[in-house]
Design a protein around this motif. Sequence first.
Motif, PDB file in Angstrom:
ATOM      1  N   MET A   1     -36.405  56.165  94.720  1.00 16.70           N
ATOM      2  CA  MET A   1     -36.369  55.763  93.306  1.00 16.70           C
ATOM      3  C   MET A   1     -37.150  54.461  93.134  1.00 16.70           C
ATOM      4  N   ALA A   2     -38.069  54.422  92.151  1.00 17.76           N
ATOM      5  CA  ALA A   2     -38.865  53.225  91.901  1.00 17.76           C
ATOM      6  C   ALA A   2     -37.967  52.099  91.420  1.00 17.76           C
ATOM      7  N   PRO A   3     -38.271  50.849  91.792  1.00 19.67           N
ATOM      8  CA  PRO A   3     -37.479  49.715  91.292  1.00 19.67           C
ATOM      9  C   PRO A   3     -37.466  49.697  89.771  1.00 19.67           C
ATOM     10  N   TYR A   4     -36.401  49.125  89.214  1.00 18.21           N
ATOM     11  CA  TYR A   4     -36.296  49.047  87.757  1.00 18.21           C
ATOM     12  C   TYR A   4     -37.523  48.334  87.191  1.00 18.21           C
ATOM     13  N   GLY A   5     -38.052  48.905  86.115  1.00 15.68           N
ATOM     14  CA  GLY A   5     -39.159  48.268  85.434  1.00 15.68           C
ATOM     15  C   GLY A   5     -40.503  48.510  86.059  1.00 15.68           C
ATOM     16  N   LYS A   6     -40.581  49.263  87.149  1.00 12.18           N
ATOM     17  CA  LYS A   6     -41.870  49.486  87.802  1.00 12.18           C
ATOM     18  C   LYS A   6     -42.287  50.947  87.726  1.00 12.18           C
ATOM     19  N   ARG A   7     -41.796  51.641  86.741  1.00  6.25           N
ATOM     20  CA  ARG A   7     -42.253  53.015  86.486  1.00  6.25           C
ATOM     21  C   ARG A   7     -42.574  53.134  85.001  1.00  6.25           C
ATOM     22  N   ILE A   8     -43.711  53.761  84.697  1.00  8.03           N
ATOM     23  CA  ILE A   8     -44.082  53.954  83.297  1.00  8.03           C
ATOM     24  C   ILE A   8     -44.476  55.411  83.070  1.00  8.03           C
ATOM     25  N   ALA A   9     -44.404  55.824  81.805  1.00 16.19           N
ATOM     26  CA  ALA A   9     -44.932  57.124  81.390  1.00 16.19           C
ATOM     27  C   ALA A   9     -46.312  56.895  80.780  1.00 16.19           C
ATOM     28  N   PHE A  10     -47.213  57.824  81.033  1.00 21.13           N
ATOM     29  CA  PHE A  10     -48.598  57.717  80.560  1.00 21.13           C
ATOM     30  C   PHE A  10     -48.952  59.047  79.912  1.00 21.13           C
ATOM     31  N   HIS A  11     -49.252  59.015  78.618  1.00 23.88           N
ATOM     32  CA  HIS A  11     -49.431  60.267  77.867  1.00 23.88           C
ATOM     33  C   HIS A  11     -50.812  60.360  77.235  1.00 23.88           C
ATOM     34  N   VAL A  12     -51.490  61.474  77.459  1.00 28.31           N
ATOM     35  CA  VAL A  12     -52.717  61.812  76.724  1.00 28.31           C
ATOM     36  C   VAL A  12     -52.681  63.306  76.415  1.00 28.31           C
ATOM     37  N   GLU A  35     -51.330  50.972  88.256  1.00 29.07           N
ATOM     38  CA  GLU A  35     -50.920  51.104  89.655  1.00 29.07           C
ATOM     39  C   GLU A  35     -51.206  49.820  90.424  1.00 29.07           C
ATOM     40  N   GLU A  36     -52.317  49.160  90.101  1.00 29.34           N
ATOM     41  CA  GLU A  36     -52.629  47.888  90.757  1.00 29.34           C
ATOM     42  C   GLU A  36     -51.596  46.824  90.401  1.00 29.34           C
ATOM     43  N   LEU A  37     -51.003  46.954  89.212  1.00 28.49           N
ATOM     44  CA  LEU A  37     -49.942  46.028  88.812  1.00 28.49           C
ATOM     45  C   LEU A  37     -48.600  46.383  89.440  1.00 28.49           C
ATOM     46  N   GLY A  38     -48.557  47.462  90.213  1.00 29.97           N
ATOM     47  CA  GLY A  38     -47.340  47.825  90.933  1.00 29.97           C
ATOM     48  C   GLY A  38     -46.497  48.900  90.291  1.00 29.97           C
ATOM     49  N   TYR A  39     -46.992  49.531  89.244  1.00 30.88           N
ATOM     50  CA  TYR A  39     -46.227  50.570  88.553  1.00 30.88           C
ATOM     51  C   TYR A  39     -46.439  51.941  89.198  1.00 30.88           C
ATOM     52  N   ALA A  40     -45.377  52.708  89.261  1.00 28.93           N
ATOM     53  CA  ALA A  40     -45.494  54.149  89.488  1.00 28.93           C
ATOM     54  C   ALA A  40     -45.789  54.770  88.126  1.00 28.93           C
ATOM     55  N   VAL A  41     -46.832  55.581  88.046  1.00 30.92           N
ATOM     56  CA  VAL A  41     -47.287  56.111  86.759  1.00 30.92           C
ATOM     57  C   VAL A  41     -47.046  57.613  86.707  1.00 30.92           C
ATOM     58  N   ASP A  42     -46.176  58.049  85.810  1.00 36.01           N
ATOM     59  CA  ASP A  42     -45.917  59.476  85.606  1.00 36.01           C
ATOM     60  C   ASP A  42     -46.758  59.948  84.421  1.00 36.01           C
ATOM     61  N   VAL A  43     -47.695  60.834  84.710  1.00 36.26           N
ATOM     62  CA  VAL A  43     -48.710  61.214  83.724  1.00 36.26           C
ATOM     63  C   VAL A  43     -48.334  62.514  83.019  1.00 36.26           C
ATOM     64  N   VAL A  44     -48.448  62.506  81.708  1.00 39.47           N
ATOM     65  CA  VAL A  44     -48.340  63.704  80.875  1.00 39.47           C
ATOM     66  C   VAL A  44     -49.727  63.948  80.295  1.00 39.47           C
ATOM     67  N   SER A  45     -50.377  65.036  80.705  1.00 39.93           N
ATOM     68  CA  SER A  45     -51.745  65.287  80.256  1.00 39.93           C
ATOM     69  C   SER A  45     -52.059  66.773  80.365  1.00 39.93           C
ATOM     70  N   GLY A  46     -53.243  67.140  79.874  1.00 40.68           N
ATOM     71  CA  GLY A  46     -53.701  68.521  79.978  1.00 40.68           C
ATOM     72  C   GLY A  46     -53.313  69.368  78.781  1.00 40.68           C
ATOM     73  N   ASP A  47     -53.282  70.682  78.995  1.00 43.85           N
ATOM     74  CA  ASP A  47     -52.892  71.589  77.912  1.00 43.85           C
ATOM     75  C   ASP A  47     -51.381  71.560  77.723  1.00 43.85           C
ATOM     76  N   LYS A  48     -50.902  72.366  76.775  1.00 43.85           N
ATOM     77  CA  LYS A  48     -49.480  72.324  76.442  1.00 43.85           C
ATOM     78  C   LYS A  48     -48.598  72.596  77.649  1.00 43.85           C
ATOM     79  N   ALA A  49     -48.944  73.580  78.467  1.00 44.39           N
ATOM     80  CA  ALA A  49     -48.117  73.935  79.615  1.00 44.39           C
ATOM     81  C   ALA A  49     -48.007  72.768  80.591  1.00 44.39           C
TER      82      ALA A  49
END
Length: 359
Positions: A1-12, A35-49
């Motif tokens: 589990m990523a430390p508190y505050g070091k995970r973000i959602a990224f949406h396009v 990521e260079e700032l230390g965040y784990a980045v969970d990406v939401v991208s692509g087509d609807k699926a």
Amino acid sequence: MAPYGKRIAFHVPFRLGYAISGGGIRPGKMIAAFEELGYAVDVVSGDKANRMKGIDEIRQRLERGEEYAFCYAESSVLPTMLTEKGNKPFYPFVDFDFFRMLKKRGIKVGLFYRDIYWKFRYFMQDKPVYERWWRKFFYHLDFHYYTELLDVFFLPSMKLAYLLPENLKSRAFDLPAAHDMKEDVVRPAPKLREDLRFIYVGGVSNPVYNISPLIRMGEEFAVTVCTREGEWAQWKGFYGTLPKNVTVCHLHGDALKAAFKEHNVYAIVRTNHEYLNFAMPNKLYEAVGQNMPLLATGATSVGNFVAANDIGWVLDGDFSDFDPDRMITEFDAKVEHMQRIKAEHHWVMRARKVESLLS
């Protein structure tokens, strides 16, 4: 589990890396910066699926008790609901329901609005009225949901804020593009007129991107025009027979960076067009990263940036005040001024600004 505050959602609402410039490049640069700032980045991208898959994974993390510092999003050049194949609103609420879920959990959402060109008169002038109306309806619908769901609304330049609804202006901040150069680029000063080598990267269509003044400089100076192959094929007839010192190419990525090393002045040519007067192209900041002084036209955001930071020369639209001897004399000073501001305009600094406004 990523430390508190070091995970973000990224949406396009589109596939990452779909193009070799602008909106196709920026999201990847921002992911790397976070990521260079230390965040784990969970990406939401692509087509609807694929977006649904990313959203479900984030929902599961939240249900397991994991924390997200914030969500950073970027808009498509299309209305959000028209980004599926065929530009039809088959899945209209996927993205906004995702923002609503985050908002209910107290996670702030900021969105970078990449282009507001649809507010200008020339938008889709070659299309039927009903088609323009259809597209604009969904752009306005985007603004309706942005007003409801966003905490911060990022713009390429705050000079565009006057085009926003009143209820979005108060949460708008500028977030211009950036560069990714960390090493110092040695940029020797030209000693003679014939040592001046100019490069331009961008559109060539008339009247929006009419680079005729730069092309004419090719009678005496080396000028390289790097543009999309299809666009040049469409517009090369407009420019006629090119002067002997003009080279046209279609480079990107590492090949373009290599071409930068062979030139010493980066040109940004702007006609007196209401949309381009506000634009701050990505390549402006790449030139900063490359320590390459800029040749710009006045009465534009680019020209104001160049003049305010003293990192190049601002000319009249027809280049009537072009002075190569002055450029040679002042070259080293322009490079020195560019080195002073270089660190401020790195992608990591852009990500830090997002972090400071959303954390």
